[in-house]
Design an enzyme around this catalytic site. Structure first.
Site, PDB file in Angstrom:
ATOM      1  N   HIS A   1       0.848  -1.185   0.000  1.00  0.00           N
ATOM      2  CA  HIS A   1       0.000   0.000   0.000  1.00  0.00           C
ATOM      3  C   HIS A   1       0.894   1.250   0.000  1.00  0.00           C
ATOM      4  CE1 HIS A   1      -3.106  -2.750   0.417  1.00  0.00           C
ATOM      5  NE2 HIS A   1      -3.837  -2.198   1.369  1.00  0.00           N
TER       6      HIS A   1
ATOM      7  N   LYS B   1     -13.688   5.493   5.932  1.00  0.00           N
ATOM      8  CA  LYS B   1     -14.102   6.430   4.877  1.00  0.00           C
ATOM      9  C   LYS B   1     -15.619   6.406   4.703  1.00  0.00           C
ATOM     10  CE  LYS B   1     -12.697   5.618   0.623  1.00  0.00           C
ATOM     11  NZ  LYS B   1     -13.878   5.559  -0.273  1.00  0.00           N
TER      12      LYS B   1
END
Length: 888
Positions: A130, A555
């Site tokens: 990532h 999120k």
């Protein structure tokens, strides 16, 4: 840099800061040094409130001076991070296995219970690619060399093994940092990410873990199983990354195999030099003599040295294994020919024969040492080094399976079927040995690529053994059919075999990411275990893994709701697994930033709901977290100790709360979560123009130009927040010093909660709530609404900015005030002076970087084409991320 002693008590920071100042003066000139020093000291005074309004003089810097200044502040932050790591700023009391065993003993839990837990335990830090590490590997390598030299300096060693003066060598490394290009010129390829991860696995995990096991053996008083094993996603994670293909998987596994076999060859060679035992002075077991005889080593000089002859044979077999598995001769070819080892267990048996022979002497050579560490390494790393996970999005599986079924003439339109029809069809196909894929048929590029990956996985199992790939993660798992589709794909390559019972060499693992997915997790897993063939496979394996995602749930629903739903889902899954008679293994998809599940791993594991850890846990590690926690070997050792100790405590300690308190606190959290969720969703998803506000206020567009990973920033070609990956979402808010994903909505929830006394009680008595507030406190302490307001001025529609930013600022004030009230503090980090000092040290260095970034973004967005403007923005992103430490 000159007056560092006035703002830090850390002698390493003062020492390294002075050397950096000397380097800047030597290579940048006196003028750059004076300007940098003025800005630094003026910013320090500004943060102390000395002398009223202070002019930093940033507007007088030329573009070239701006680039050099930003590099200087970035390097100071990098060196400060190193110094703090060395001084143990992040160390936590009791975060080691020996202390955990002692604590458990004090609670009536003996070593026998610890040993029983470890018999089935697994702790796996899983390295991912990532993209949150902004620094080039070259910068990290110089940083790690400085750490090694500082360790020599600690021991009052004047010269390096090569004869260099230690302090001069440190200065030289800082000079190399100053003259090393900070930014990558090209985007990373998957092979680059493989090599970066390999450097940590080979240079850190391989030497560190065997030594830790020796320590844990002593703490428990017996040899513990190899329960800590590293994992990796790099080369197997295709979710949203079209650059990961079958060749990526093959390369990742081959390079890992080459690295671990090279380590074993070096270790055996060193043992051959060490074990010079002669039969003239020692008796030797018949088993060792037989092993020596089979070696083929007939050198007269070693006729009385059976250990060396036995090791010659082991080396020859390892060299043959290296050639067979990697296609390359061993780096140091032996003089003997040997048959390749059929498995790691075959190699281990020979090494254990040697160890037993030494133990038979019942003296100082009877245990441990380099041979014991090598045996432990073989137990832990096998021929694969790290277990590689496969990962793909459920939508890709659906399309792939649909095409396979259509081409085979089984089902024309799989996508149109409802869930019950899909499950029935998939179960019928899984019960049949007939393959669906034909070598004579044509398939889309996507389906062909997915099938190629699976064939590569099957080849890897045959070549390296089943431990090389054990899990297949299904992103966005929303149904039982999402998991059965993986079984069907595995069946095509022989990794799922129909029968009574069937067998699956690789486990299908659901990843529950959004708030609604987490809420549905218990129902989906109940339905999963209700399938007899699945229950048989899980029962035979003894364990089923579930992955829970911190990033997308945050999120989706905000920090507090995400954190609470993850805890609730874990707790609700426990009885589902208990009823199925299957061990539960949770895989925590955490990031570095609090908005992505970051924070203290020790505290996070200990705060897990009772009964959910069970001695088994996997945790993602990525980007800047890998470099910080697994870069220097000492840091890696500390971190591995911490997660091992936390797992023992979370698995065996009595619950911190009574059932009544848990119910009472849980009800309060439900109310807080609902309130925070409403506030967060109201701002992020229901406020008109918020998407535009976010993209213009933050450097999200500029971050996309950072070449820090091989995968795209968004899952789809869309500017919707729903489609944006969580990493750039968190990263961009951190750059603008808002850090919204780590706190927004919590303030409104705390303010609106009537019983403030209950909140204080929860913060004091409940590890989950305490850890939640502790992590948020770090984020709020690093954020700055004054600086954030300057970023908000970048929004072109001033009415839009004026409508949205005050809501953010008010939410921040509420979060801060609510946190202080709940924790009983008068100011942020009042109870954590070390972290407070660490953050306060950085703030004067970050603010000028933010000011410069804003100015450069204005010029860049206005169309200025000077390449130094774009470079300055990327350098400032790099520098701010380095100073904040866990911004991604």
């Amino acid at each position: 840099m000159a007056d560092l002693p006035a703002i830090t008590n850390n002698p390493d920071i003062r020492f390294l800061g002075k050397l950096l100042g000397d380097v800047i003066r030597a290579y940048g000139g006196d003028e750059l040094y004076r300007r940098t020093e003025y800005i630094r000291s003026a910013s320090v005074d500004r943060h102390r409130g000395v002398g009223g309004e202070v002019d930093l003089g940033l507007d007088r810097l030329t573009l070239d001076e701006t680039l050099d200044f930003v590099r200087g502040f970035m390097l100071f932050s990098m060196l400060a991070n190193l110094a703090e790591d060395r001084q143990g700023v992040a160390a936590e009391p009791g975060a080691d296995v020996a202390a955990a065993i002692e604590r458990l003993a004090g609670e009536g839990i003996g070593k026998d219970q610890v040993a029983a837990l470890l018999d089935t335990a697994l702790i796996a830090p899983v390295l991912t690619a990532h993209p949150t590490e902004v620094r080039r590997k070259s910068m990290i390598d110089h940083r790690n060399r400085i750490a090694e030299l500082m360790a020599l300096r600690d021991r009052a060693v004047a010269t390096t093994p090569d004869g260099d003066d230690v302090e001069q060598a440190i200065t030289r490394q800082i000079a190399l940092l100053w003259q090393t290009r900070v930014l990558r010129r090209e985007r990373l390829y998957v092979t680059d990410e493989v090599e970066t991860a390999l450097s940590y696995l080979r240079d850190v995990f391989l030497p560190v873990l065997p030594g830790l096991y020796q320590r844990w053996d002593r703490a428990l008083g017996e040899r513990v199983p190899s329960f800590v094993k590293p994992g990796s996603w790099i080369g197997g994670d295709r979710d949203g990354n079209p650059n990961v293909v079958a060749a990526s998987l093959t390369t990742a596994l081959a390079r890992s195999c080459e690295a671990v076999l090279g380590y074993y060859l070096d270790a055996v060679h060193a043992l051959g030099a060490e074990l010079s035992i002669s039969t003239e002075h020692a008796s030797v077991s018949d088993e060792l003599l037989a092993l020596a005889a089979r070696s083929g080593d007939t050198a007269p000089s070693r006729d009385d040295e059976p250990y060396r002859r036995a090791l010659s044979g082991v080396y020859a077999r390892l060299a043959a294994t290296h050639l067979a598995l990697t296609g390359k001769p061993a780096p140091r070819p032996g003089t003997l020919n040997g048959e390749p080892c059929s498995s790691p267990q075959s190699l281990r048996r020979d090494l254990v024969t040697i160890a037993h022979a030494l133990a038979g002497e019942d003296g100082p050579l009877s245990s441990g040492g380099a041979l014991g560490r090598l045996i432990r390494a073989v137990d832990t790393f096998g021929f694969h080094l790290a277990t590689l996970d496969l990962r793909q999005n459920s939508a890709v599986h659906e399309r792939t399976v649909a095409e396979m079924l259509k081409v085979a003439g089984v089902e024309e339109d799989y996508a149109s079927l409802d869930e019950a029809a899909r499950v029935a069809l998939l179960r019928r196909e899984l019960a049949s040995a007939r393959p669906l894929v034909s070598p004579y048929a044509s398939y889309s590029d996507e389906t062909a690529s997915e099938l190629a990956i699976l064939r590569a996985a099957a080849d890897a199992h045959a070549k390296y053994g089943p431990a090389c790939i054990r899990q297949y993660i299904v992103s966005m798992a929303m149904s039982v059919s999402d998991l059965l589709e993986v079984h069907l794909l595995l069946k095509e390559v022989g990794l799922y075999v129909p029968g009574d019972p069937p067998t699956a060499a690789i486990m299908a693992v659901p990843l529950f990411e959004t708030v609604s997915d987490l809420e549905a997790a218990p129902r989906i897993m109940t339905d999963w275990f209700a399938l007899p063939e699945v229950a048989a496979i899980a029962s035979a394996r003894g364990v089923q893994e579930v992955m829970i995602g911190y990033s997308d749930s945050n999120k989706d629903g905000g920090y507090l709701t995400s954190t609470w739903q993850l805890s609730r889902a874990s707790e609700a899954l426990a009885p589902v697994f208990a009823k199925a008679g299957v061990g539960m293994q949770l895989f925590h998809g955490r990031g570095g930033a609090v908005g992505r599940g970051g924070g203290s791993a020790f505290a996070a594991i200990r705060a897990q709901p009772p009964g959910t850890v069970q001695g088994r846990i996997r945790i993602t590690e990525q980007g800047e977290v890998i470099a910080a926690t697994y870069g220097p070997r000492e840091a890696a050792s500390t971190n591995l100790e911490a997660i091992a100790a936390a797992t023992l405590l979370a698995s065996l300690e009595p619950p911190a709360l009574s059932d009544a308190d848990r119910a009472r606190f849980g009800k309060a959290m439900d109310e807080l979560s609902a309130s925070a969720f409403k506030a967060y969703r109201g701002l992020v998803y229901e406020t008109e123009g918020f998407r535009t506000f976010f993209r213009q206020m933050t450097p999200i567009a500029e971050i996309a130009n950072l070449k820090i990973g091989s995968r795209p920033a968004s899952r789809k070609k869309s500017d919707a927040i729903e489609d944006l990956r969580a990493i750039p979402w968190v990263f961009s808010w951190a750059q603008a010093r808002v850090m919204l994903p780590g706190w927004y909505g919590v303030g409104q929830a705390l303010t609106g909660f009537a019983d403030k006394g209950l909140l204080r009680e929860m913060a004091q008595a409940w590890p989950f709530f305490a850890a939640t507030l502790d992590n948020m406190e770090q984020v709020i302490a690093k954020s700055d609404m004054g600086i954030a307001e300057r970023y908000a001025a970048l929004v072109e529609d001033k009415a839009l900015a004026d409508a949205i930013f005050p809501r953010i600022r008010d939410g921040w004030e509420q979060a801060k005030d609510g946190l202080l009230d709940a924790t009983g503090q008068s100011r942020l980090l009042d109870k954590n002076p070390k972290l407070d000092a660490s953050i306060r040290l950085r703030l004067p260095y970050i603010e000028p970087l933010n000011m410069l970034q804003i100015e450069l973004m204005k010029r860049h967005r206005a169309g200025e084409e000077d390449p130094r403007v774009a470079e300055g923005i990327l350098l400032s992103i790099n520098a701010i991320a380095t100073a904040l430490r866990n911004s991604g």
